[in-house]
Structure formats: structure tokens, C-alpha cells
Scaffold this motif. Structure first.
Motif, PDB file in Angstrom:
ATOM      1  N   TYR A  37       0.706  -1.201   0.025  1.00  0.00           N
ATOM      2  CA  TYR A  37       0.173  -0.094  -0.105  1.00  0.00           C
ATOM      3  C   TYR A  37       1.070   1.302  -0.070  1.00  0.00           C
ATOM      4  CZ  TYR A  37      -3.975  -2.969   0.995  1.00  0.00           C
ATOM      5  OH  TYR A  37      -4.976  -3.961   0.844  1.00  0.00           O
ATOM      6  N   GLU A  39       2.005   3.052  -2.405  1.00  0.00           N
ATOM      7  CA  GLU A  39       1.742   4.240  -3.158  1.00  0.00           C
ATOM      8  C   GLU A  39       0.549   4.857  -2.944  1.00  0.00           C
ATOM      9  OE1 GLU A  39       3.613   5.226  -5.964  1.00  0.00           O
ATOM     10  OE2 GLU A  39       5.156   4.062  -5.189  1.00  0.00           O
ATOM     11  N   THR A  40      -0.564   3.910  -2.665  1.00  0.00           N
ATOM     12  CA  THR A  40      -2.037   4.348  -2.380  1.00  0.00           C
ATOM     13  C   THR A  40      -2.789   4.586  -1.186  1.00  0.00           C
ATOM     14  OG1 THR A  40      -2.642   1.980  -2.030  1.00  0.00           O
ATOM     15  CG2 THR A  40      -2.633   2.927  -4.183  1.00  0.00           C
ATOM     16  N   VAL A  41      -1.935   4.600  -0.127  1.00  0.00           N
ATOM     17  CA  VAL A  41      -2.687   4.919   1.216  1.00  0.00           C
ATOM     18  C   VAL A  41      -1.380   5.918   1.901  1.00  0.00           C
ATOM     19  CG1 VAL A  41      -3.084   3.913   3.548  1.00  0.00           C
ATOM     20  CG2 VAL A  41      -3.481   2.472   1.392  1.00  0.00           C
ATOM     21  N   SER A  42      -2.003   6.836   2.701  1.00  0.00           N
ATOM     22  CA  SER A  42      -1.347   7.615   3.148  1.00  0.00           C
ATOM     23  C   SER A  42      -0.043   7.163   4.333  1.00  0.00           C
ATOM     24  CB  SER A  42      -2.385   8.645   4.170  1.00  0.00           C
ATOM     25  OG  SER A  42      -1.507   9.400   4.971  1.00  0.00           O
ATOM     26  N   ILE A  43       0.754   7.851   4.448  1.00  0.00           N
ATOM     27  CA  ILE A  43       2.048   7.459   5.437  1.00  0.00           C
ATOM     28  C   ILE A  43       1.757   7.050   6.734  1.00  0.00           C
ATOM     29  CG2 ILE A  43       2.769   9.511   5.466  1.00  0.00           C
ATOM     30  CD1 ILE A  43       4.913   6.699   5.068  1.00  0.00           C
ATOM     31  N   VAL A  44       0.847   8.341   7.134  1.00  0.00           N
ATOM     32  CA  VAL A  44       0.224   8.188   8.653  1.00  0.00           C
ATOM     33  C   VAL A  44      -0.769   6.908   8.657  1.00  0.00           C
ATOM     34  CG1 VAL A  44      -1.427   9.182  10.301  1.00  0.00           C
ATOM     35  CG2 VAL A  44      -0.009  10.687   8.613  1.00  0.00           C
ATOM     36  N   ILE A  45      -1.586   6.291   7.863  1.00  0.00           N
ATOM     37  CA  ILE A  45      -2.282   5.159   8.088  1.00  0.00           C
ATOM     38  C   ILE A  45      -1.376   3.978   8.150  1.00  0.00           C
ATOM     39  CG2 ILE A  45      -4.190   3.787   7.162  1.00  0.00           C
ATOM     40  CD1 ILE A  45      -5.449   6.636   6.096  1.00  0.00           C
ATOM     41  N   ARG A  46      -0.509   4.100   6.972  1.00  0.00           N
ATOM     42  CA  ARG A  46       0.594   2.953   6.999  1.00  0.00           C
ATOM     43  C   ARG A  46       1.157   2.673   8.227  1.00  0.00           C
ATOM     44  NH1 ARG A  46       4.283   3.231   2.815  1.00  0.00           N
ATOM     45  NH2 ARG A  46       4.020   5.450   2.454  1.00  0.00           N
TER      46      ARG A  46
END
Length: 127
Positions: A37, A39-46
């Protein structure tokens, strides 16, 4: 009346192996999920997902026999660290200066010995 349910070592070992496998799966999910994820998900969420999965893996590992032994060891080490008598600032500075002085003296001595050895080898070989 309480019933004694003593686990056999084999069943406890099998449960522990499963728990370790689950902990490794959770860690792998953290790594693969972060990569997948990326490329598609925010760094904070990851980052939050990775932290949650690592915490879950540590929680599962802590319930194993070896995990409990490691936790007990860490607690005992914390108690032992409290018993250490730490040097004062002045003692630390004095010791540091002594070490630096000895290093400088040894460096100069080795430099001198090296120079003498180079001249002796040059004299012996005629270079």
C-alpha cells in the motif's frame, strides 16, 4: 472445587509454536502491507497499521513461554540497572581525559616505532 487442568508439554509446545507462527505472520503482514500500500495509502495510516501489527505480534509473542521468560528477564534487568552506582560528571570527565591522554601517548609511541622500523628495513634492504 477447582479442577486442575495441567497442560502436557506437547500441547503447550504446539500452542507456543502456533503463537510464534501467528506473531511472524503479523510481522510479515506489517512489512508486506506497508510495501503493497506504499503508493495508494497515506503514510500516517500505513505507519499506524505497522505499529498496530507490530504491537499485536509482540503481544502474541509475550504470551508464549519464551516470551514470558524474556519479560521476566527485562524486569530483573531493570531492577539491576537501578542498583548501579553511576559516576559523577567530574569522574566521567577525568576518566575521559585520561583515556584521551593515553591514546595520544600510545599513538605517538607507535608512530615513533613505525618510523624506526621503516628506517631499519630501508637500511637492511638498501632502498
Amino acid at each position: 472445587m477447582k479442577a486442575n487442568h495441567a497442560e502436557t508439554p506437547e500441547s503447550s509446545n504446539a500452542v507456543d509454536k502456533f503463537k510464534w507462527f501467528l506473531a511472524l505472520v503479523l510481522l510479515a503482514a506489517a512489512v508486506v502491507g506497508n510495501s503493497f500500500y506504499g503508493e495508494t495509502v497515506s503514510i500516517v495510516i500505513r505507519a499506524a497499521g505497522v505499529i498496530v501489527l507490530i504491537a499485536a505480534a509482540l503481544g502474541v509473542a509475550a504470551t508464549t513461554i519464551k516470551g514470558q521468560i524474556a519479560i521476566k528477564f527485562a524486569r530483573e534487568a531493570k531492577i539491576e540497572v537501578r542498583k548501579v552506582v553511576w559516576p559523577t560528571r567530574q569522574e566521567t570527565i577525568q576518566t575521559t581525559l585520561i583515556v584521551l591522554a593515553v591514546c595520544v601517548v600510545m599513538a605517538l609511541a607507535l608512530w615513533g616505532i613505525d618510523g624506526i622500523m621503516v628506517r631499519l628495513v630501508a637500511f637492511a634492504t638498501g632502498v
